[in-house]
Design a protein around this motif. Structure first.
Motif, PDB file in Angstrom:
ATOM      1  N   VAL A  35      -9.020  40.552 -17.375  1.00  0.00           N
ATOM      2  CA  VAL A  35     -10.168  40.397 -18.273  1.00  0.00           C
ATOM      3  C   VAL A  35      -9.706  40.078 -19.688  1.00  0.00           C
ATOM      4  CG1 VAL A  35     -12.054  41.658 -19.370  1.00  0.00           C
ATOM      5  CG2 VAL A  35     -11.733  41.801 -16.911  1.00  0.00           C
ATOM      6  N   VAL A  36      -8.711  40.805 -20.170  1.00  0.00           N
ATOM      7  CA  VAL A  36      -8.215  40.591 -21.536  1.00  0.00           C
ATOM      8  C   VAL A  36      -7.615  39.190 -21.674  1.00  0.00           C
ATOM      9  CG1 VAL A  36      -6.461  41.325 -23.201  1.00  0.00           C
ATOM     10  CG2 VAL A  36      -7.883  43.012 -22.054  1.00  0.00           C
ATOM     11  N   LEU A  37      -6.833  38.762 -20.702  1.00  0.00           N
ATOM     12  CA  LEU A  37      -6.234  37.427 -20.774  1.00  0.00           C
ATOM     13  C   LEU A  37      -7.294  36.332 -20.708  1.00  0.00           C
ATOM     14  CD1 LEU A  37      -3.013  37.771 -18.588  1.00  0.00           C
ATOM     15  CD2 LEU A  37      -3.183  37.597 -21.069  1.00  0.00           C
ATOM     16  N   GLY A  38      -8.295  36.511 -19.880  1.00  0.00           N
ATOM     17  CA  GLY A  38      -9.359  35.511 -19.784  1.00  0.00           C
ATOM     18  C   GLY A  38     -10.142  35.380 -21.071  1.00  0.00           C
ATOM     19  N   SER A  41      -7.796  33.920 -23.923  1.00  0.00           N
ATOM     20  CA  SER A  41      -7.507  32.484 -23.896  1.00  0.00           C
ATOM     21  C   SER A  41      -8.682  31.687 -24.442  1.00  0.00           C
ATOM     22  CB  SER A  41      -7.149  32.038 -22.488  1.00  0.00           C
ATOM     23  OG  SER A  41      -8.245  32.185 -21.618  1.00  0.00           O
ATOM     24  N   ALA A  42      -9.898  32.102 -24.115  1.00  0.00           N
ATOM     25  CA  ALA A  42     -11.076  31.400 -24.633  1.00  0.00           C
ATOM     26  C   ALA A  42     -11.204  31.603 -26.135  1.00  0.00           C
ATOM     27  CB  ALA A  42     -12.333  31.900 -23.920  1.00  0.00           C
ATOM     28  N   ALA A  43     -11.003  32.825 -26.583  1.00  0.00           N
ATOM     29  CA  ALA A  43     -11.107  33.112 -28.014  1.00  0.00           C
ATOM     30  C   ALA A  43      -9.990  32.431 -28.794  1.00  0.00           C
ATOM     31  CB  ALA A  43     -11.066  34.617 -28.245  1.00  0.00           C
ATOM     32  N   PHE A  44      -8.801  32.404 -28.231  1.00  0.00           N
ATOM     33  CA  PHE A  44      -7.672  31.777 -28.914  1.00  0.00           C
ATOM     34  C   PHE A  44      -7.899  30.282 -29.093  1.00  0.00           C
ATOM     35  CE2 PHE A  44      -3.476  29.705 -28.868  1.00  0.00           C
ATOM     36  CZ  PHE A  44      -2.928  30.296 -29.996  1.00  0.00           C
ATOM     37  N   VAL A  71     -16.439  24.070 -23.805  1.00  0.00           N
ATOM     38  CA  VAL A  71     -15.593  23.439 -22.775  1.00  0.00           C
ATOM     39  C   VAL A  71     -14.848  24.511 -21.982  1.00  0.00           C
ATOM     40  CG1 VAL A  71     -13.538  22.009 -22.445  1.00  0.00           C
ATOM     41  CG2 VAL A  71     -15.382  21.216 -23.925  1.00  0.00           C
ATOM     42  N   VAL A  72     -14.303  25.512 -22.687  1.00  0.00           N
ATOM     43  CA  VAL A  72     -13.602  26.600 -21.991  1.00  0.00           C
ATOM     44  C   VAL A  72     -14.565  27.358 -21.091  1.00  0.00           C
ATOM     45  CG1 VAL A  72     -12.424  28.809 -22.324  1.00  0.00           C
ATOM     46  CG2 VAL A  72     -11.794  26.845 -23.703  1.00  0.00           C
TER      47      VAL A  72
END
Length: 87
Positions: A35-38, A41-44, A71-72
């Motif tokens: 969850v954190v990685l998903g 990545s969108a926030a980054f 898009v993400v």
């Protein structure tokens, strides 16, 4: 293929340890990390676009950040959509 299902199977199976009463630790940790990685990545991607201060085609970085976020989101939603059978 849903990677969350694969990682859940690995972290709940014998590979996670011999003590069955403690396998929940591996499963819970894997779920939180996914969850954190998903979300990260969108926030980054959106943050990098907004912070770039590059205006392409006369459009501000804030709008490009919005487009990048959409898009993400569309890319993440693409894997969730299932074709309708018989319709």
């Amino acid at each position: 293929m849903n990677l969350a299902a694969v990682s859940a199977a690995l972290t709940a199976g014998p590979e996670a340890g011999e003590d069955r009463s403690r396998r929940w630790i591996a499963s819970s940790t894997a779920g939180v990390v996914l969850v954190v990685l998903g979300l990260g990545s969108a926030a980054f991607g959106t943050l990098v676009t907004a912070a770039s201060r590059a205006a392409f085609l006369g459009i501000s970085p804030a709008l490009w950040a919005l487009v990048a976020g959409l898009v993400v989101r569309a890319a993440l939603d693409l894997g969730r959509r299932r074709p309708q059978v018989g319709g």
